[in-house]
Each structure stands twice: as C-alpha cells, then as structure tokens.
Design an enzyme around this catalytic site. Structure first.
Site, PDB file in Angstrom:
ATOM      1  N   ALA A 260       0.904  -0.838  -0.042  1.00 56.16           N
ATOM      2  CA  ALA A 260      -0.093   0.015  -0.066  1.00 56.16           C
ATOM      3  C   ALA A 260       0.788   0.927   0.142  1.00 56.16           C
ATOM      4  O   ALA A 260       0.716   2.313  -0.611  1.00 56.16           O
ATOM      5  CB  ALA A 260      -0.569  -0.122   1.096  1.00 56.16           C
TER       6      ALA A 260
ATOM      7  N   SER B 242       3.175  -8.048   3.618  1.00 53.48           N
ATOM      8  CA  SER B 242       3.519  -7.572   1.826  1.00 53.48           C
ATOM      9  C   SER B 242       4.369  -8.535   1.340  1.00 53.48           C
ATOM     10  O   SER B 242       3.806  -9.845   0.370  1.00 53.48           O
ATOM     11  CB  SER B 242       3.568  -6.745   1.250  1.00 53.48           C
ATOM     12  OG  SER B 242       2.123  -5.456   1.168  1.00 53.48           O
ATOM     13  N   ALA B 243       5.023  -8.560   2.542  1.00 50.99           N
ATOM     14  CA  ALA B 243       6.527  -9.219   1.950  1.00 50.99           C
ATOM     15  C   ALA B 243       6.786 -10.984   2.143  1.00 50.99           C
ATOM     16  O   ALA B 243       6.999 -12.039   1.334  1.00 50.99           O
ATOM     17  CB  ALA B 243       7.545  -8.575   2.269  1.00 50.99           C
TER      18      ALA B 243
ATOM     19  N   ALA C 233       3.215 -12.727   1.447  1.00 54.62           N
ATOM     20  CA  ALA C 233       2.003 -13.243   0.379  1.00 54.62           C
ATOM     21  C   ALA C 233       2.467 -14.007   0.184  1.00 54.62           C
ATOM     22  O   ALA C 233       2.978 -14.063  -0.017  1.00 54.62           O
ATOM     23  CB  ALA C 233       1.272 -12.224  -0.140  1.00 54.62           C
TER      24      ALA C 233
ATOM     25  N   GLY D  94      -1.279 -15.162  -3.843  1.00 55.04           N
ATOM     26  CA  GLY D  94      -1.303 -13.616  -4.589  1.00 55.04           C
ATOM     27  C   GLY D  94      -2.758 -12.195  -4.462  1.00 55.04           C
ATOM     28  O   GLY D  94      -3.133 -12.349  -2.740  1.00 55.04           O
TER      29      GLY D  94
ATOM     30  N   GLU E 277      -8.763 -20.250  -4.327  1.00 57.75           N
ATOM     31  CA  GLU E 277      -8.524 -20.370  -3.062  1.00 57.75           C
ATOM     32  C   GLU E 277     -10.288 -19.738  -2.803  1.00 57.75           C
ATOM     33  O   GLU E 277     -11.585 -20.011  -3.249  1.00 57.75           O
ATOM     34  CB  GLU E 277      -7.984 -18.573  -2.426  1.00 57.75           C
ATOM     35  CG  GLU E 277      -6.482 -18.904  -2.983  1.00 57.75           C
ATOM     36  CD  GLU E 277      -5.902 -17.441  -2.544  1.00 57.75           C
ATOM     37  OE1 GLU E 277      -6.599 -16.640  -1.904  1.00 57.75           O
ATOM     38  OE2 GLU E 277      -4.799 -17.807  -2.644  1.00 57.75           O
TER      39      GLU E 277
ATOM     40  N   HIS F 240      -6.584 -17.196   9.898  1.00 67.42           N
ATOM     41  CA  HIS F 240      -6.157 -18.197   8.983  1.00 67.42           C
ATOM     42  C   HIS F 240      -6.081 -19.318   9.680  1.00 67.42           C
ATOM     43  O   HIS F 240      -5.705 -19.564  10.174  1.00 67.42           O
ATOM     44  CB  HIS F 240      -4.704 -17.563   8.099  1.00 67.42           C
ATOM     45  CG  HIS F 240      -4.426 -18.327   6.974  1.00 67.42           C
ATOM     46  ND1 HIS F 240      -4.620 -19.998   7.320  1.00 67.42           N
ATOM     47  CD2 HIS F 240      -4.345 -17.829   5.873  1.00 67.42           C
ATOM     48  CE1 HIS F 240      -4.755 -20.071   5.232  1.00 67.42           C
ATOM     49  NE2 HIS F 240      -4.534 -18.728   4.922  1.00 67.42           N
TER      50      HIS F 240
ATOM     51  N   ARG G 114     -12.820 -18.620   5.887  1.00 70.81           N
ATOM     52  CA  ARG G 114     -12.229 -18.957   6.916  1.00 70.81           C
ATOM     53  C   ARG G 114     -12.707 -19.056   7.714  1.00 70.81           C
ATOM     54  O   ARG G 114     -11.927 -19.851   8.604  1.00 70.81           O
ATOM     55  CB  ARG G 114     -11.047 -17.649   6.920  1.00 70.81           C
ATOM     56  CG  ARG G 114     -10.079 -17.736   5.655  1.00 70.81           C
ATOM     57  CD  ARG G 114      -9.352 -16.388   5.370  1.00 70.81           C
ATOM     58  NE  ARG G 114      -8.231 -16.869   4.853  1.00 70.81           N
ATOM     59  CZ  ARG G 114      -7.363 -15.775   3.706  1.00 70.81           C
ATOM     60  NH1 ARG G 114      -7.011 -14.759   4.572  1.00 70.81           N
ATOM     61  NH2 ARG G 114      -6.794 -15.757   2.989  1.00 70.81           N
TER      62      ARG G 114
ATOM     63  N   HIS H  23      -4.664 -13.329  11.500  1.00 73.95           N
ATOM     64  CA  HIS H  23      -3.535 -13.403   9.987  1.00 73.95           C
ATOM     65  C   HIS H  23      -3.937 -11.956   9.783  1.00 73.95           C
ATOM     66  O   HIS H  23      -3.499 -11.086   8.593  1.00 73.95           O
ATOM     67  CB  HIS H  23      -4.453 -13.961   9.164  1.00 73.95           C
ATOM     68  CG  HIS H  23      -3.718 -14.367   7.833  1.00 73.95           C
ATOM     69  ND1 HIS H  23      -2.625 -14.029   7.754  1.00 73.95           N
ATOM     70  CD2 HIS H  23      -4.437 -14.313   7.010  1.00 73.95           C
ATOM     71  CE1 HIS H  23      -2.561 -14.878   6.225  1.00 73.95           C
ATOM     72  NE2 HIS H  23      -3.167 -14.544   6.041  1.00 73.95           N
TER      73      HIS H  23
ATOM     74  N   ARG I 281     -12.778 -11.346   5.756  1.00 70.86           N
ATOM     75  CA  ARG I 281     -12.307 -11.057   4.443  1.00 70.86           C
ATOM     76  C   ARG I 281     -12.240 -11.893   3.270  1.00 70.86           C
ATOM     77  O   ARG I 281     -11.833 -13.075   3.966  1.00 70.86           O
ATOM     78  CB  ARG I 281     -10.792 -10.100   4.369  1.00 70.86           C
ATOM     79  CG  ARG I 281      -9.889 -10.177   3.028  1.00 70.86           C
ATOM     80  CD  ARG I 281      -8.718  -9.971   3.582  1.00 70.86           C
ATOM     81  NE  ARG I 281      -7.719 -11.339   4.402  1.00 70.86           N
ATOM     82  CZ  ARG I 281      -6.678 -11.711   3.727  1.00 70.86           C
ATOM     83  NH1 ARG I 281      -6.568 -11.252   2.238  1.00 70.86           N
ATOM     84  NH2 ARG I 281      -6.327 -12.457   4.230  1.00 70.86           N
TER      85      ARG I 281
ATOM     86  N   LEU J 177      -4.553  -7.655  -0.793  1.00 69.70           N
ATOM     87  CA  LEU J 177      -3.547  -7.195  -1.625  1.00 69.70           C
ATOM     88  C   LEU J 177      -3.503  -6.344  -3.069  1.00 69.70           C
ATOM     89  O   LEU J 177      -3.386  -5.327  -3.155  1.00 69.70           O
ATOM     90  CB  LEU J 177      -2.143  -8.219  -2.161  1.00 69.70           C
ATOM     91  CG  LEU J 177      -1.588  -8.710  -0.902  1.00 69.70           C
ATOM     92  CD1 LEU J 177      -0.221  -9.764  -2.228  1.00 69.70           C
ATOM     93  CD2 LEU J 177      -0.604  -8.563  -0.288  1.00 69.70           C
TER      94      LEU J 177
END
Ligand code: FAD
Length: 518
Positions: free
Chosen positions: A20, A47-48, A50, A53, A118, A233, A278, A337, A372, A378
């Site tokens: 973001a 972010s790094a 994830a 996707g 997913e 999660h 989830r 998560h 979510r 993302l």
C-alpha cells in the site's frame, strides 16, 4: 533533543513500505514524497510474506460482478456494497499498474494469467508471481521502482510515534530514530502501516506490527470502524516458530484435505468443505483443538511429489519444522492473520481527520465487511494506494506548519498485552473475558507507560467486540451465537471508545435487544 526535519517540510509523507505504501509513493511521483518506514524499505511487512496472490477477475469465465458476489458472501452482510463494487471493478487495472512498476505475474506461454483458486472464490482468479513466493516478488519489484524514483525520499529505520495536529488538521509526525526524536513537518500524511497481528501471541504477521496506524490516527482524533473483526487464518503451521508460518489456502485449492488425528475429514459435510470461508474453517479447526484433538492438512493424495514444485516456499517452511509435505500430513492451527477493521476511510482513502489518508490493512473501507475474502487485501492495498495518491495529487500543496516540541513516547511493550488479547479476543468470544480484557487494557491505556499504545488498539477491538451482541463473519460469540436481523457497521472515535470502556468497567449493563430482533 528533538530534531526538526525542515529540509523536507511540506512534502507528502507516506508511513509504511508494504504494497500500500509503495504504490502510494510511486503513484504520487513526480510530486516530492517522503516514504518513512520502521525497518528497511519493504521489510517487516505482511506484503512481503504473502503466498497466495492478488484476486482480480481476469479469467474468461469471470467478471467483477461474480467477484463482488463472492466478496459479499464472505463479508456476511456487512460489506459496503458500493465500496466493494468500486474497488473490485478496479482490480484488472491495478494488476496492470503493478506490471507497470515491474511486477511480472505468472503467465502461460500464450501470455494469459495463470490463475489460482482460493477458498470461497467461485472462479479461478488469484494472480500470482513465482508461485507461493508472490509477496516477496511483488515487494522486490516495488522496491526496485521506489529506488529508481527520484521524487521519493526514503527514510528507513524510523518509527512514527505520534501524528501532530493543529486546528483539527494534520501538521506533522513525531518519530523515533536511532539518534533520537525527529519531527517531520507536513500537512498531508498517508498511513500504510499494515495489520494488528503483533497484539496476539500466535500470528502470521510481522511481530512488531500491532496496528500503529490505528493508534496514530485514533490518538489524533480520526474515527475507527469494524474493529471487532479479526480474521484467523485456519491453517497456520503448528510449530514453535513465531510468527507462525502459513500454509496458504491455495494448497486446499489444489485439493488438500483437513483431517483430525483419527484421519476423519471433519469438514466433509460443510458446504464448500475445506474451501468454505475462513471463519467457518477456523472455527471447525478450533473446535477439534478445543477437545484436545490435533488437525492436519493432508496434501499427499492431491499433490504428493508435485507439492515442492507448486509450493516451494511452503515446502521450505514445513521442512524447517521437520515435516515433508509430499509424504507427511502437515500439523495446522488457526492464527491471527488479517484485520478487517481499522481507520474509517472513504473511497479515496480519506479519514475523518483533515490531512490524513489511510490505505491498505490499516484502513477500513467497507470492502471486507465481517470477513475478508482471500486475496482481496493486496488488491485493496493497491487500489486504495493509487486512489489516495490521485486524490492528494489533485489538491493544492499545503503550507508547512512547524509544530512545537513534544516528547517522543517510549517504544511499545507488547509483552503484557499479548496474553490479555490472546485469552479474550480469539476465535470464540464471550462477555466475561471481553469485559475483563477491557478493564485490564483500560488500566494500561490510562497508565501512559510503554504498553499504552498497543493497549489502545487492543482496547478498541475489545470495546467493539463487547458491543456486537451477535455472531457474524469472523466475530463469533458463544453467548450470542445468532445473527441479528439489523446489524450495521460501527464507527467510533477514541473519546467514545474510552467512555464506553469506562462505562463497561464501572457498570456492565444487562443486554436487551428490543428494537432489533433476531
Ligand atoms: C503470511 C501472510 C500471507 C498473506 N497472503 C496474502 C495473499 O496471498 N493475498 C492477499 O491479498 N493478502 C495476503 N495477506 C495479507 C496481506 O499481505 C496484507 O493485508 C497486506 O500486505 C497489507 O499491506 P499493507 O501495505 O497495508 O501493510 P504491510 O505490508 O504490513 O506494510 C506495513 C508497513 O508499515 C511499516 N510500519 C508499521 N508501523 C510503522 C510506524 N509506526 N512507522 C513507520 N513504519 C511503520 C511496516 O514496517 C511495513 O513496512 C497475507 C498476510 C500474511 C501475514
């Protein structure tokens, strides 16, 4: 001694360098911008990490209407439909924007996106990069673009500790650096500080991210919304590693099944089975663990020897814990998560405080509702980073106001907060533990010590959770197992949160639902 950074005064300041923050700073170019971040640029970000996707309706059998229907179903009646439709419509354009910054999505030989499936998505629509190393590859590409953009001044190793305001609008940031306190003078701040996982003992998020953006915005007077909705999660790797490793939903998307220690497939009768949303899967796993059982993800039949090629990063994680996922069952458990709640914003990322935009996980736009949909985060971070930047670019540059000296608060102490939050604000909640947590957390907030900042974020979650007398999405109450017929999203500023907390501590009221029948 507080240093005042006047050489950069008046620039837009973006706080946080996950997807973001970096998309915001890149889109602001050529406007001079400061990208200020706690660690090295891109580091200490969800972010790094994830794996799955980015969700986008790119397939021939898909469109944004179908994506919207899946998002609304996961959101369990609390999504803002207008917001969700608008953000999801921009998904394909956001994928193109990321490509323009150098992100190379996995494609077929014919140049079509290789799309993954997913949980709770009715179509294959997850665009990924380098298989399950998606977040790292996206962040690496964005770091490359940021480093090449001359209009962006990167300040690394600096933590924003307070937003400074004058006349009810933003006028600067008070930060901590290794050398001491620093004031950055600016009238436009974008917070992109990520999630709240650091408040819990078992989380997939970088441990130091406890919702700093929420704390900064709330202390400065901005409204928060949907704070009670914390997503667990269902399938974190059950090991001693902290933060816990994640076994992406994509593994279940490829056919892996969930079994208990007796080999029973306990979700077989659930609509969607292992790919139900989830909250449903997390609750089912929690119930197995609560009766002292164990839960495993079994990918042996669905993937077997193909596991490593398909999920190289997850294979490494499993092997570090002594598990070979191609030939053994993977022990799993739920872990905190993602946070659906955050700083309330509009469709341009504007908060209720003038001069403050909030984007990514720190914000609450209304896209996610009570839960979510996988890989929509993302996407939201990209869409809202772009929109906030465009909104700011259209505004005249604000004059720099130099704030007066303020003491920098101490670094956050999370050690006393994590046990309280983990005990009382988990997958299953009820009044007594929540109200007990409110009393404990309020004392930490009012103590003004090193635990006060994380306690303030945790207290906000607890107060919102205490007020929601129903079970919906990620918020499951054992004392209110049903859904109310007329549930709404809730917004509050810090004053309202504190007065509600004090009222609950001094005089817990009996619960009555006269006007809102089940
Ligand atoms: C293991 C894992 C896997 C995931 N997989 C997916 C997936 O496949 N698809 C998907 O859509 N979502 C996924 N998510 C969720 C998604 O990654 C996050 O919601 C998203 O990356 C948030 O992006 P962000 O830019 O808002 O925050 P982050 O990427 O978390 O970045 C926050 C930044 O703010 C900095 N920061 C924090 N506080 C301060 C401060 N006070 N001062 C300065 N800097 C600060 C941090 O250091 C960091 O740079 C996953 C999350 C995790 C943890």
């Amino acid at each position: 001694m507080t240093e005042i950074l006047d050489r950069l005064a008046g620039r837009v300041v973006v706080v946080g360098s996950g997807l973001a923050g970096m998309v915001t700073a890149l889109t602001l170019s050529p406007k001079p911008t400061v990208l200020l971040t706690r660690a090295l640029v891109g580091a200490e970000s969800s972010s790094a990490w994830a794996q799955g996707g980015i969700a986008a309706s790119l397939g021939e059998d898909d469109d944004s209407g179908l994506h919207l229907a899946d998002t609304l179903a996961a959101g369990d009646g609390l999504c803002d439909i207008e917001v969700a439709a608008s953000i999801l419509q921009d998904a394909p354009a956001t994928i193109s924007l990321l490509e323009s910054f150098g992100v190379r999505f996995d494609k077929t030989l014919e140049g079509k996106f290789q799309l993954g499936l997913e949980a709770a998505h009715s179509r294959r629509r997850i665009a990924h990069v380098e298989g399950d190393g998606c977040g790292a590859a996206i962040v690496a590409a964005l770091i490359g673009a940021v480093r090449q953009t001359r209009s962006i001044t990167v300040l690394e190793g600096i933590e924003a500790r307070r937003l400074l305001t004058a006349n009810d609008r933003v006028c600067g940031l008070l930060c901590a650096t290794p050398e001491g306190a620093l004031i950055v003078s600016t009238s436009r701040v974008v917070l992109a500080t990520g999630g709240i996982g650091g408040l819990y003992e078992v989380s997939t998020n970088p441990a130091g991210n406890y919702g700093q953006g929420i704390m900064l915005a709330a202390r400065a007077g901005a409204e928060l919304s949907d704070m009670e909705f914390v997503q667990f999660h269902p399938t974190a790797l059950d090991s001693t590693r902290r933060p816990v490793g994640l076994i992406s939903e994509a593994v279940r998307g490829e056919g892996a099944i969930l079994v208990n220690e007796n080999g029973e497939r306990f979700l077989a009768d659930q609509p969607g089975a292992e790919l139900a949303s989830r909250d449903i899967v997390a609750r089912a796993i929690s119930a197995e663990i609560a009766r002292d059982g164990k839960v495993f993800l079994d990918a042996r039949k669905a993937l077997g020897q193909r596991f490593e090629r398909k999920f190289p990063a997850i294979t490494t994680l499993c092997r570090e814990a002594g598990v070979d996922p191609s030939s053994e069952r993977i022990p799993v458990r739920p872990a905190v998560h993602y946070h659906m709640g955050g700083v309330a914003t509009d469709l341009n990322g504007r908060s209720t405080l003038e001069g403050l935009w909030v984007v990514g996980e720190a914000a609450s736009t209304g896209l996610h509702g009570a839960n979510r949909l996988a890989s929509n985060s993302l996407l939201e971070a990209g869409v809202m980073g772009l929109r906030a930047a465009q909104d700011i670019s259209g505004l005249p540059a604000g004059g720099a106001i130099f704030p007066t000296h303020v003491d920098v608060p101490p670094p956050a102490d999370l050690s006393v907060i994590r046990p309280i939050v983990s005990r009382s604000l988990g997958v299953l909640r009820s009044a007594e533990p929540i109200d007990g947590a409110i009393a404990d957390l309020l004392a930490h907030v009012e103590g003004h010590g090193p635990s006060a900042d994380p306690a303030l974020v945790a207290l906000s979650i607890a107060v919102f959770a205490s007020l929601r007398h129903e079970s919906r999405g990620a918020h499951a109450r054992t004392d209110f197992p049903l859904k109310l017929a007329c549930a709404n999203r809730r917004r509050m500023n810090l004053g309202a949160i504190l007065s509600t907390a004090r009222r609950i501590v001094s005089d817990p009221l009996p619960v009555v639902h006269k006007e809102c029948p089940v």
